[in-house]
Scaffold this active site. Structure first.
Site, PDB file in Angstrom:
ATOM      1  N   GLU A  62       0.849  -1.074  -0.031  1.00 54.02           N
ATOM      2  CA  GLU A  62      -0.210  -0.097  -0.068  1.00 54.02           C
ATOM      3  C   GLU A  62       0.719   1.326   0.013  1.00 54.02           C
ATOM      4  O   GLU A  62       1.972   1.105   0.110  1.00 54.02           O
ATOM      5  CB  GLU A  62      -1.099  -0.109   1.218  1.00 54.02           C
ATOM      6  CG  GLU A  62      -1.929  -1.300   1.360  1.00 54.02           C
ATOM      7  CD  GLU A  62      -3.044  -1.183   0.299  1.00 54.02           C
ATOM      8  OE1 GLU A  62      -3.291  -0.301  -0.577  1.00 54.02           O
ATOM      9  OE2 GLU A  62      -3.736  -2.227   0.160  1.00 54.02           O
ATOM     10  N   ASP A 102     -17.900  -9.146 -10.153  1.00 54.51           N
ATOM     11  CA  ASP A 102     -17.621  -8.938  -8.727  1.00 54.51           C
ATOM     12  C   ASP A 102     -16.595  -7.312  -9.007  1.00 54.51           C
ATOM     13  O   ASP A 102     -17.320  -6.537  -8.708  1.00 54.51           O
ATOM     14  CB  ASP A 102     -16.712  -9.414  -7.991  1.00 54.51           C
ATOM     15  CG  ASP A 102     -17.006  -8.985  -6.367  1.00 54.51           C
ATOM     16  OD1 ASP A 102     -18.169  -8.573  -6.385  1.00 54.51           O
ATOM     17  OD2 ASP A 102     -15.995  -9.421  -5.756  1.00 54.51           O
TER      18      ASP A 102
END
Length: 261
Positions: free
Chosen positions: A68, A93
């Site tokens: 991240e 999805d």
């Protein structure tokens, strides 16, 4: 898996979703390539997760290490990722996420819908899909290097169908505009006719006023004129409308009755 094999397997799924929901196929393909490293990542191998979507999926979840960013600074952490039964399930999805966003911001990814590939790459990042500041550049590079934007272009048959639909819609719009113009014309014509009749009546009235005489005694003034003649206060019954009004008022207050006594 080789790049061409990966694209050949995933492109039909991405194109089908684009036609239904408006998520550019180029974006779906580029994100899948980047997030799954051409389908070779551990997340894809273990969970059929092509897009790095976190949480619990139809087949459960897996915990994986991920990178991240805080601003420009990368850091490594563990996270729970969704697990799917197939690539098609993963693409579906991904599409749902773009269409529905998150609970706090349901429209956060809507900037990508039906957008060109460069806009879609920027808007998906702006929506918060990834924290990497270079995410849009990476996606666009993959799109252009592999000509992924070609999958956003409809087939000749589809394009012809779209043109026909567009022309039909334009024709219907033109017909509605013509109908509205006809209604406006009819309304304007009716108004002009009414105004013309009013002007004629006013001109006729003005002529009567200018002449100072009425063509005949109005029915509502006849009792007053008769009473005035009987009282010998009126010899000539012709006069203007104002004259008849005055005579009627005098008659109603009993002036002519007194004269006749």
């Amino acid at each position: 898996m080789k790049p061409l094999e990966f694209i050949a397997r995933l492109a039909p799924i991405a194109v089908q979703d684009m036609r239904k929901y408006g998520v550019p196929a180029s974006l779906t393909l580029a994100q899948a390539i980047l997030e799954s490293n051409w389908g070779t990542s551990g997340l894809t191998q273990k969970a059929n997760n092509l897009f790095g979507i976190k949480g619990t999926g139809p087949a459960g979840s897996v915990t994986m290490q991920t990178t991240e960013y805080r601003g420009q600074t990368p850091y490594t952490t563990n996270a729970q990722f969704r697990k799917y039964n197939s690539w098609s399930e993963s693409v579906a999805d991904h599409t749902r996420l773009i269409l529905n966003g998150t609970r706090d911001k349901p429209m956060r990814y809507h900037g990508v819908l039906w957008a060109d590939y460069k806009t879609a790459a920027t808007e998906i990042w702006k929506g918060g899909y990834a924290t990497d500041p270079n995410y849009p550049k990476k996606l666009i590079s993959l799109m252009e290097q592999n000509a992924l934007h070609q999958y956003d272009v409809p087939s000749p048959e589809e394009e012809e169908g779209m043109k026909i639909e567009q022309l039909t819609a334009e024709l219907q719009k033109t017909q509605e505009q013509v109908r509205q113009l006809n209604e406006q014309y009819a309304s304007a014509l009716k108004m002009l006719t009414e105004q013309s009749n009013t002007m004629k009546q006013m001109n006729s009235r003005l002529k009567d006023i200018e002449s100072g005489k009425s063509a005949k005694v109005p029915s509502w003034a006849e009792p007053a004129i008769q009473a005035a003649q009987q009282a010998e206060v009126l010899n000539d019954p012709e006069g203007s409308f104002d004259f008849y009004r005055i005579m009627t008022v005098l008659h109603r207050v009993g002036v002519f009755n007194n004269e006749s006594k």
